[in-house]
Design a protein around this motif. Structure first.
Motif, PDB file in Angstrom:
ATOM      1  N   UNK A   1       5.412  -9.103  13.102  1.00  0.00           N
ATOM      2  CA  UNK A   1       5.010  -7.800  13.614  1.00  0.00           C
ATOM      3  C   UNK A   1       4.202  -7.041  12.565  1.00  0.00           C
ATOM      4  N   UNK A   2       4.733  -6.974  11.330  1.00  0.00           N
ATOM      5  CA  UNK A   2       4.034  -6.235  10.265  1.00  0.00           C
ATOM      6  C   UNK A   2       2.733  -6.915   9.873  1.00  0.00           C
ATOM      7  N   UNK A   3       2.708  -8.226   9.810  1.00  0.00           N
ATOM      8  CA  UNK A   3       1.472  -8.908   9.393  1.00  0.00           C
ATOM      9  C   UNK A   3       0.395  -8.835  10.474  1.00  0.00           C
ATOM     10  N   UNK A   4       0.796  -8.603  11.725  1.00  0.00           N
ATOM     11  CA  UNK A   4      -0.169  -8.502  12.807  1.00  0.00           C
ATOM     12  C   UNK A   4      -0.589  -7.083  13.140  1.00  0.00           C
ATOM     13  N   UNK A   5      -0.123  -6.124  12.374  1.00  0.00           N
ATOM     14  CA  UNK A   5      -0.437  -4.723  12.621  1.00  0.00           C
ATOM     15  C   UNK A   5      -1.934  -4.458  12.452  1.00  0.00           C
ATOM     16  N   UNK A   6      -2.593  -3.804  13.403  1.00  0.00           N
ATOM     17  CA  UNK A   6      -4.023  -3.503  13.269  1.00  0.00           C
ATOM     18  C   UNK A   6      -4.302  -2.614  12.051  1.00  0.00           C
ATOM     19  N   UNK A   7      -5.489  -2.742  11.438  1.00  0.00           N
ATOM     20  CA  UNK A   7      -5.812  -1.987  10.221  1.00  0.00           C
ATOM     21  C   UNK A   7      -5.591  -0.479  10.327  1.00  0.00           C
ATOM     22  N   UNK A   8      -5.926   0.119  11.479  1.00  0.00           N
ATOM     23  CA  UNK A   8      -5.749   1.574  11.606  1.00  0.00           C
ATOM     24  C   UNK A   8      -4.273   1.968  11.563  1.00  0.00           C
ATOM     25  N   UNK A   9      -3.392   1.110  12.051  1.00  0.00           N
ATOM     26  CA  UNK A   9      -1.955   1.375  11.990  1.00  0.00           C
ATOM     27  C   UNK A   9      -1.401   1.122  10.578  1.00  0.00           C
ATOM     28  N   UNK A  10      -1.986   0.140   9.880  1.00  0.00           N
ATOM     29  CA  UNK A  10      -1.561  -0.147   8.509  1.00  0.00           C
ATOM     30  C   UNK A  10      -1.724   1.085   7.630  1.00  0.00           C
ATOM     31  N   UNK A  11      -2.786   1.869   7.887  1.00  0.00           N
ATOM     32  CA  UNK A  11      -3.056   3.054   7.084  1.00  0.00           C
ATOM     33  C   UNK A  11      -2.090   4.195   7.397  1.00  0.00           C
ATOM     34  N   UNK A  12      -1.457   4.131   8.556  1.00  0.00           N
ATOM     35  CA  UNK A  12      -0.590   5.227   8.993  1.00  0.00           C
ATOM     36  C   UNK A  12       0.884   5.012   8.692  1.00  0.00           C
ATOM     37  N   UNK A  13       1.349   3.765   8.801  1.00  0.00           N
ATOM     38  CA  UNK A  13       2.793   3.529   8.672  1.00  0.00           C
ATOM     39  C   UNK A  13       3.089   2.469   7.620  1.00  0.00           C
ATOM     40  N   UNK A  14       4.247   2.613   7.026  1.00  0.00           N
ATOM     41  CA  UNK A  14       4.720   1.652   6.024  1.00  0.00           C
ATOM     42  C   UNK A  14       6.130   1.218   6.428  1.00  0.00           C
ATOM     43  N   UNK A  15       6.483  -0.024   6.116  1.00  0.00           N
ATOM     44  CA  UNK A  15       7.833  -0.470   6.452  1.00  0.00           C
ATOM     45  C   UNK A  15       8.886   0.329   5.687  1.00  0.00           C
TER      46      UNK A  15
END
Length: 189
Positions: free
Chosen positions: A118-132
């Protein structure tokens, strides 16, 4: 029992220890004092901040370490050293004095394959918004980051991704040439 782990270190802001290269050197010594044995460390590399345009250039390195710490305990130690170096967690992917990421811990997939995917497939725009809120291993972004893979190729070229089975050189070859060319080795001090 010893745990072999891979750390990625980086910084792009002056810390109480000095410039980013000095801070990385201090961090490795501080980790050693806390029972984290540095087995191999890469040269220092400079590259643009990630994401591009988000701050001054970073200085990065990778280290192969071993310790008696479990992954979550090691992560706590990494955060202690970051704090000693003046790290304040204000903005995701913003300038920082020191960032130490746990890339791999003995080939574990943690906490489980489903969450890793799930985390590795997160789109780039979501990566910038949320952290595990919990540790995810292997680091879910390693395959996207030339600034980790290039120093890793120097330190641990034989490493294989525990989920994809890809080697360091293979992951690096899949990145755009422009990303690879932005990571420049600094002269040894």
């Amino acid at each position: 029992m010893k745990e072999f782990s891979i750390l990625a270190l980086g910084g792009n802001a002056v810390s109480p220890m000095g410039d980013p290269a000095m801070t990385l050197t201090f961090a490795l010594k501080a980790l050693s004092k806390k029972g984290v044995n540095i087995l191999r460390e890469s040269s220092r590399y400079v590259n643009p901040a990630f994401p591009k345009g988000s701050g001054p250039d970073f200085v990065n390195a990778v280290a192969l370490v071993d310790s008696d710490y479990k992954p979550a305990e090691l992560l706590d130690i990494l955060h202690e050293v970051e704090a000693e170096c003046g790290r304040v967690r204000e903005k995701r992917w913003g300038p920082r004095t020191l960032d130490i990421d746990l890339i791999d811990a003995a080939g574990r997939v943690f906490p489980n394959l489903e969450l890793y995917l799930w985390w590795s497939g997160l789109p780039p725009e979501k990566q910038a918004e949320i952290a595990p809120e919990q540790l995810i291993l292997p680091h879910p972004r390693i395959q996207d980051r030339a600034f980790v893979l290039i120093p890793m190729l120097e330190v641990l070229p034989e490493w294989k991704h525990p989920v994809t089975g890809q080697g360091v050189a293979e992951m690096l070859s899949l990145l755009p040439e422009s990303d690879r060319n932005e990571v420049v080795r600094l002269p040894n001090p």
